[in-house]
Scaffold this motif. Structure first.
Motif, PDB file in Angstrom:
ATOM      1  N   ARG A  13     135.634  26.934  15.402  1.00  0.00           N
ATOM      2  CA  ARG A  13     136.744  27.050  16.351  1.00  0.00           C
ATOM      3  C   ARG A  13     137.050  25.672  16.936  1.00  0.00           C
ATOM      4  N   PRO A  14     138.246  25.485  17.506  1.00  0.00           N
ATOM      5  CA  PRO A  14     138.578  24.173  18.080  1.00  0.00           C
ATOM      6  C   PRO A  14     137.529  23.671  19.080  1.00  0.00           C
ATOM      7  N   THR A  22     145.372  23.602  17.267  1.00  0.00           N
ATOM      8  CA  THR A  22     146.637  23.471  16.552  1.00  0.00           C
ATOM      9  C   THR A  22     146.357  23.268  15.066  1.00  0.00           C
ATOM     10  N   PRO A  23     147.362  23.507  14.214  1.00  0.00           N
ATOM     11  CA  PRO A  23     147.173  23.210  12.784  1.00  0.00           C
ATOM     12  C   PRO A  23     146.833  21.747  12.553  1.00  0.00           C
ATOM     13  N   GLU A  24     147.446  20.881  13.341  1.00  0.00           N
ATOM     14  CA  GLU A  24     147.178  19.444  13.192  1.00  0.00           C
ATOM     15  C   GLU A  24     145.722  19.120  13.548  1.00  0.00           C
ATOM     16  N   GLY A  25     145.188  19.864  14.535  1.00  0.00           N
ATOM     17  CA  GLY A  25     143.788  19.666  14.892  1.00  0.00           C
ATOM     18  C   GLY A  25     142.868  20.041  13.747  1.00  0.00           C
ATOM     19  N   LEU A  26     143.206  21.127  13.027  1.00  0.00           N
ATOM     20  CA  LEU A  26     142.395  21.537  11.876  1.00  0.00           C
ATOM     21  C   LEU A  26     142.514  20.523  10.743  1.00  0.00           C
ATOM     22  N   VAL A  27     143.730  20.070  10.482  1.00  0.00           N
ATOM     23  CA  VAL A  27     143.933  19.085   9.415  1.00  0.00           C
ATOM     24  C   VAL A  27     143.149  17.809   9.710  1.00  0.00           C
ATOM     25  N   GLN A  53     145.800  28.477  15.124  1.00  0.00           N
ATOM     26  CA  GLN A  53     147.212  28.868  15.187  1.00  0.00           C
ATOM     27  C   GLN A  53     148.020  28.330  14.002  1.00  0.00           C
ATOM     28  N   VAL A  54     147.453  28.436  12.819  1.00  0.00           N
ATOM     29  CA  VAL A  54     148.136  27.957  11.614  1.00  0.00           C
ATOM     30  C   VAL A  54     149.215  28.969  11.235  1.00  0.00           C
ATOM     31  N   PRO A  55     150.499  28.559  11.182  1.00  0.00           N
ATOM     32  CA  PRO A  55     151.559  29.485  10.781  1.00  0.00           C
ATOM     33  C   PRO A  55     151.656  29.566   9.261  1.00  0.00           C
ATOM     34  N   ALA A  56     152.241  30.646   8.766  1.00  0.00           N
ATOM     35  CA  ALA A  56     152.360  30.811   7.315  1.00  0.00           C
ATOM     36  C   ALA A  56     153.154  29.675   6.685  1.00  0.00           C
ATOM     37  N   ASP A  57     154.170  29.193   7.385  1.00  0.00           N
ATOM     38  CA  ASP A  57     154.980  28.113   6.801  1.00  0.00           C
ATOM     39  C   ASP A  57     154.349  26.741   7.021  1.00  0.00           C
ATOM     40  N   GLY A  58     153.159  26.718   7.599  1.00  0.00           N
ATOM     41  CA  GLY A  58     152.445  25.462   7.782  1.00  0.00           C
ATOM     42  C   GLY A  58     151.128  25.418   7.041  1.00  0.00           C
ATOM     43  N   LEU A  59     151.010  26.268   6.010  1.00  0.00           N
ATOM     44  CA  LEU A  59     149.751  26.365   5.265  1.00  0.00           C
ATOM     45  C   LEU A  59     149.493  25.185   4.342  1.00  0.00           C
ATOM     46  N   ASP A  60     150.543  24.615   3.772  1.00  0.00           N
ATOM     47  CA  ASP A  60     150.354  23.614   2.720  1.00  0.00           C
ATOM     48  C   ASP A  60     149.441  22.456   3.123  1.00  0.00           C
ATOM     49  N   PRO A  61     149.631  21.836   4.307  1.00  0.00           N
ATOM     50  CA  PRO A  61     148.728  20.721   4.652  1.00  0.00           C
ATOM     51  C   PRO A  61     147.261  21.145   4.724  1.00  0.00           C
ATOM     52  N   VAL A  62     147.003  22.381   5.172  1.00  0.00           N
ATOM     53  CA  VAL A  62     145.624  22.867   5.236  1.00  0.00           C
ATOM     54  C   VAL A  62     145.099  23.136   3.823  1.00  0.00           C
ATOM     55  N   MET A  63     145.899  23.819   2.996  1.00  0.00           N
ATOM     56  CA  MET A  63     145.467  24.121   1.636  1.00  0.00           C
ATOM     57  C   MET A  63     145.244  22.860   0.818  1.00  0.00           C
ATOM     58  N   VAL A 284     145.757  36.851  13.332  1.00  0.00           N
ATOM     59  CA  VAL A 284     146.816  36.035  12.733  1.00  0.00           C
ATOM     60  C   VAL A 284     146.461  34.552  12.831  1.00  0.00           C
ATOM     61  N   GLY A 285     146.600  33.854  11.707  1.00  0.00           N
ATOM     62  CA  GLY A 285     146.321  32.422  11.667  1.00  0.00           C
ATOM     63  C   GLY A 285     144.913  32.061  11.237  1.00  0.00           C
ATOM     64  N   ASP A 286     144.014  33.054  11.124  1.00  0.00           N
ATOM     65  CA  ASP A 286     142.652  32.788  10.664  1.00  0.00           C
ATOM     66  C   ASP A 286     142.645  32.391   9.196  1.00  0.00           C
ATOM     67  N   LEU A 287     141.645  31.582   8.825  1.00  0.00           N
ATOM     68  CA  LEU A 287     141.424  31.226   7.430  1.00  0.00           C
ATOM     69  C   LEU A 287     139.961  31.436   7.080  1.00  0.00           C
ATOM     70  N   LEU A 288     139.728  31.873   5.864  1.00  0.00           N
ATOM     71  CA  LEU A 288     138.378  32.063   5.335  1.00  0.00           C
ATOM     72  C   LEU A 288     138.279  31.298   4.025  1.00  0.00           C
ATOM     73  N   LEU A 289     137.296  30.422   3.925  1.00  0.00           N
ATOM     74  CA  LEU A 289     137.044  29.660   2.697  1.00  0.00           C
ATOM     75  C   LEU A 289     135.687  30.081   2.157  1.00  0.00           C
ATOM     76  N   ILE A 290     135.637  30.476   0.885  1.00  0.00           N
ATOM     77  CA  ILE A 290     134.358  30.914   0.317  1.00  0.00           C
ATOM     78  C   ILE A 290     134.052  30.170  -0.974  1.00  0.00           C
ATOM     79  N   ASP A 291     132.764  29.991  -1.214  1.00  0.00           N
ATOM     80  CA  ASP A 291     132.271  29.542  -2.515  1.00  0.00           C
ATOM     81  C   ASP A 291     132.249  30.779  -3.404  1.00  0.00           C
TER      82      ASP A 291
END
Length: 314
Positions: A13-14, A22-27, A53-63, A284-291
């Motif tokens: 978490r932040p 913010t999404p920028e904080g995660l990036v 708080q990552v929005p759907a239209d702001g996913l690309d920088p995170v992905m 809403v806005g959560d992300l899960l990354l798995i191996d």
């Protein structure tokens, strides 16, 4: 969660990392991790990013940072819709059903090393993504079951030409070019035959377990329970048996040498995967990354709308 299983994904978490919510904080955090993301994921097996708080239209920088090279969902057997550049709905399987544990594309000759899930719309109730330590899943099985699977499994698909049960070969391979399908199946080491009605029958032998390339850990790595009629439930299996032979089902599975897999084996596999799973609930806005080797995933039933997106990388 099984009392013997102390594992759970690492939640970030932040406030945990001193970053803005913010999404920028995660990036910025991911940029700071750099090459450290890979060993962090290997150590913890799954990471959950919450409250950025990552929005759907702001996913690309995170992905771009979580998934270095996004893959197409080629040879996938789950119903889903492509919604962006190699971004898909996680599944469109009816909400009243639980999806059992599996490693993505473990039945294929190649599979993604990482999966990223993103919550666009959270369900009213339920709808968690359960995740299970695939080493624990393997160790939870009876010795008799593990031994039975020692030589691997044979997956069979009957892919129609646009009309029929299951997915078409065009949707499965994301092409309408037979030559491209032939090339893919040849490289995969599959056996296949085209039929007069335009459908194709594909048979592929794959191992039942796999060792992680970094840790060397042996894990359960097959989808025999999902491909086996017994996992459909008694009534559904009986109904299908009345209209088609097992070898004509959209997908089916046997042991590698063609012997039937006993019903009780696949039920044990299915149930122990779910019994040992840890639920990741969605906001809403959560992300899960798995191996995708160390961890298998599924889906709990839910009510209300639910939209979880998925992308993957090798």
């Amino acid at each position: 969660m099984n009392a013997l299983n102390a594992w759970a994904p690492l939640e970030i978490r932040p406030s945990d990392i001193g970053a803005p919510a913010t999404p920028e904080g995660l990036v910025a955090h991911l940029d700071g991790l750099g090459d450290g993301l890979a060993p962090l994921l290997t150590e913890h097996k799954a990471l959950v990013f919450r409250d950025f708080q990552v929005p759907a239209d702001g996913l690309d920088p995170v992905m771009d940072r979580l998934l270095p090279r996004r893959l197409a969902y080629v040879n996938g057997n789950s119903p889903r819709t492509k919604v962006g550049s190699n971004v898909y709905t996680s599944t469109e399987y009816p909400p009243e059903f639980t999806i059992s544990m599996h490693n993505e594309l473990s039945y294929a000759s190649s599979w993604p090393t990482r999966l990223m899930f993103y919550c666009d719309v959270a369900p009213r109730t339920g709808g968690a993504t359960p995740v299970v330590d695939a080493q624990l899943w393997l160790e939870s099985l009876d010795d008799e079951v593990r031994e039975a699977y020692r030589d691997g499994v044979r997956y069979t698909q009957n892919l129609h030409d646009g009309k029929g049960l299951g997915k078409s070969w065009q949707d499965t391979f994301e092409t309408d070019d037979r030559d491209r399908v032939d090339a893919y199946l040849k490289e995969a080491g599959s056996e296949w035959s085209w039929r007069p009605d335009g459908s194709v029958r594909v048979s592929t032998v794959r191992p039942a377990t796999l060792r992680h390339p970094v840790t060397g850990t042996e894990v359960w790595f097959n989808q025999s329970d999902q491909w086996h009629p017994a996992a459909l439930g008694d009534e559904t299996a009986k109904a299908l048996a009345q209209i088609m032979a097992p070898e004509e089902l959209p997908q089916s599975v046997t042991f590698a040498d063609g012997r039937p897999i006993p019903d009780d084996h696949v039920i044990q596999v299915r149930d122990r995967g779910l019994d040992n799973a840890v639920d990741v609930d969605w906001h809403v806005g959560d992300l899960l990354l798995i191996d995708n080797i160390l961890v298998a995933h599924g889906r709990r039933s839910f009510t209300g709308p639910r939209r979880v997106l998925v992308a993957m990388t090798d």
